[in-house]
Design a protein around this motif. Structure first.
Motif, PDB file in Angstrom:
ATOM      1  N   SER A   1       0.840  -1.189   0.000  1.00 41.28           N
ATOM      2  CA  SER A   1       0.000   0.000   0.000  1.00 41.28           C
ATOM      3  C   SER A   1       0.877   1.242   0.000  1.00 41.28           C
ATOM      4  CB  SER A   1      -0.883   0.003   1.254  1.00 41.28           C
ATOM      5  OG  SER A   1      -1.513   1.253   1.443  1.00 41.28           O
ATOM      6  N   GLY A   2       0.320   2.335  -0.506  1.00 40.56           N
ATOM      7  CA  GLY A   2       1.003   3.603  -0.359  1.00 40.56           C
ATOM      8  C   GLY A   2       1.255   3.929   1.099  1.00 40.56           C
TER       9      GLY A   2
ATOM     10  N   ALA B   1       0.763  -1.884  -5.062  1.00 39.45           N
ATOM     11  CA  ALA B   1       0.152  -0.949  -4.115  1.00 39.45           C
ATOM     12  C   ALA B   1      -1.044  -0.318  -4.827  1.00 39.45           C
ATOM     13  CB  ALA B   1       1.151   0.120  -3.684  1.00 39.45           C
TER      14      ALA B   1
ATOM     15  N   GLU C   1       2.764   0.773  -8.142  1.00 39.88           N
ATOM     16  CA  GLU C   1       1.524   1.431  -7.758  1.00 39.88           C
ATOM     17  C   GLU C   1       0.553   1.320  -8.925  1.00 39.88           C
ATOM     18  OE1 GLU C   1       2.025   5.478  -6.488  1.00 39.88           O
ATOM     19  OE2 GLU C   1       2.174   4.883  -4.376  1.00 39.88           O
TER      20      GLU C   1
ATOM     21  N   GLU D   1      -3.372   2.615 -10.075  1.00 37.16           N
ATOM     22  CA  GLU D   1      -4.554   3.431  -9.783  1.00 37.16           C
ATOM     23  C   GLU D   1      -5.139   3.898 -11.103  1.00 37.16           C
ATOM     24  OE1 GLU D   1      -5.750   7.707  -7.692  1.00 37.16           O
ATOM     25  OE2 GLU D   1      -3.734   6.884  -7.454  1.00 37.16           O
TER      26      GLU D   1
ATOM     27  N   THR E   1       2.769   2.723 -11.936  1.00 36.04           N
ATOM     28  CA  THR E   1       4.031   3.363 -11.565  1.00 36.04           C
ATOM     29  C   THR E   1       4.971   2.329 -10.979  1.00 36.04           C
ATOM     30  OG1 THR E   1       2.855   5.413 -11.020  1.00 36.04           O
ATOM     31  CG2 THR E   1       5.107   5.180 -10.178  1.00 36.04           C
TER      32      THR E   1
ATOM     33  N   MET F   1       7.716   1.698  -8.470  1.00 35.89           N
ATOM     34  CA  MET F   1       8.278   2.352  -7.301  1.00 35.89           C
ATOM     35  C   MET F   1       9.752   1.965  -7.181  1.00 35.89           C
ATOM     36  SD  MET F   1       5.649   3.987  -6.488  1.00 35.89           S
ATOM     37  CE  MET F   1       6.072   4.721  -4.901  1.00 35.89           C
TER      38      MET F   1
END
Length: 307
Positions: free
Chosen positions: A158-159, A200, A252, A254, A259, A261
């Motif tokens: 998770s973020g 995430a 990530e 969404e 993305t 990381m």
């Protein structure tokens, strides 16, 4: 057209609702046979019900897919072992593990009690470790028998675990642990044909209701950026054989954005070549911090200021 997971068997934990359900449906749509795990708890991890897992199984079957339910607790050795056994008994193989189960018990740090800490760390971190441990044991045995797997693990971080989140010390710590577990597992299990990555996600689920409800609300029309199904294509691809040589990464996901990381990297360095005095090391640290990239703020906190 054949799906990218045709012939593969995938296990998804916490698949009765939200992201896990979306992942299970997406895997089945790409012709994976799916073991749908869900303990059927409340958003706070209370109670149990076989209903959610069986409902998703019936939904997959109604769409022409293959699935079986598993309603055990994957944060126990018995539940995790039986999860792997269920896949092998039903389909004779296991190709992918998607670790997704979890719940929240949010509190500010000074109000967070030991039980709330233990419960959240248990389901998120131990609930990742145990299924991974038993799946990895199976895959290692297969590799040693000369049947090297094309195995995939997709963990859910998770973020909050990557940046921190105010009011979620237990959840953030557990999700940071999941990211580290992903890196270790990728390094250790590659020799057995196992790739391990983490995602995430940002999506509308029971866990993001409450303070995030307005931001997560579905639009009246147009693209629903917060739909859980937006995250699933990346999970499905990582679970497929098509993701060859992609391992040890955190992504990530969404809306329509993915993305990579990049994690911790060394920044500016000061080396005296001898032991520092406390006062002089403090001066050196301030000089180093003035040359570093500003960190992203913890969720729920103001942007950090330069020291």
């Amino acid at each position: 057209m054949t799906g990218i997971c045709a012939g593969r068997v995938a296990v998804v934990t916490g698949a009765g609702r939200g992201l896990g359900r979306a992942h299970a449906l997406a895997l089945a749509a790409e012709e994976a046979r799916v073991v749908v795990n869900d303990l059927g708890t409340t958003p706070a991890g209370e109670g149990a019900s076989a209903g959610p897992a069986h409902e998703v199984v019936e939904e997959i079957r109604a769409r022409g897919g293959e699935a079986v339910a598993h309603t055990g607790d994957v944060a126990t050795a018995e539940g995790a072992a039986s999860l792997v056994d269920t896949a092998l008994a039903a389909y004779g193989r296991l190709d992918a593990l998607v670790n997704n189960a979890g719940f929240l018990r949010d509190r500010m740090l000074v109000n967070l009690d030991e039980d709330e800490w233990d419960a959240v760390v248990r389901v998120h971190l131990k609930g990742h470790f145990l299924p991974l441990r038993y799946a990895a044991g199976h895959w290692r045995a297969e590799a040693k028998a000369g049947r090297e797997p094309v195995a995939r693990v997709v963990n859910t971080t998770s973020g909050a675990g990557l940046l921190g989140s105010v009011g979620q010390a237990n959840y953030a710590a557990a999700k940071a642990g999941v990211a580290a577990l992903t890196l270790v597992a990728a390094a250790e299990l590659g020799r057995y044909g196992v790739q391990v990555n983490a995602v995430a996600p940002a999506a509308r689920t029971r866990m993001t209701e409450g303070p995030f409800a307005a931001a997560m609300a579905a639009p009246a029309d147009g693209f629903d950026a917060m739909a859980p199904a937006n995250v699933s294509p990346l999970v499905v691809w990582l679970a497929s054989a098509a993701s060859a040589e992609v391992t040890g990464h955190v992504f990530e996901a969404e809306a329509g954005r993915v993305t990579v990381m990049e994690g911790w990297h060394p920044g500016p360095v000061a080396d005296k070549g001898d032991r520092w005095a406390p006062s002089e090391v403090g001066e050196a640290v301030r000089e180093l911090l003035a040359r570093t990239r500003m960190p992203r703020p913890v969720y729920g906190a103001a942007s950090p200021a330069r020291p």
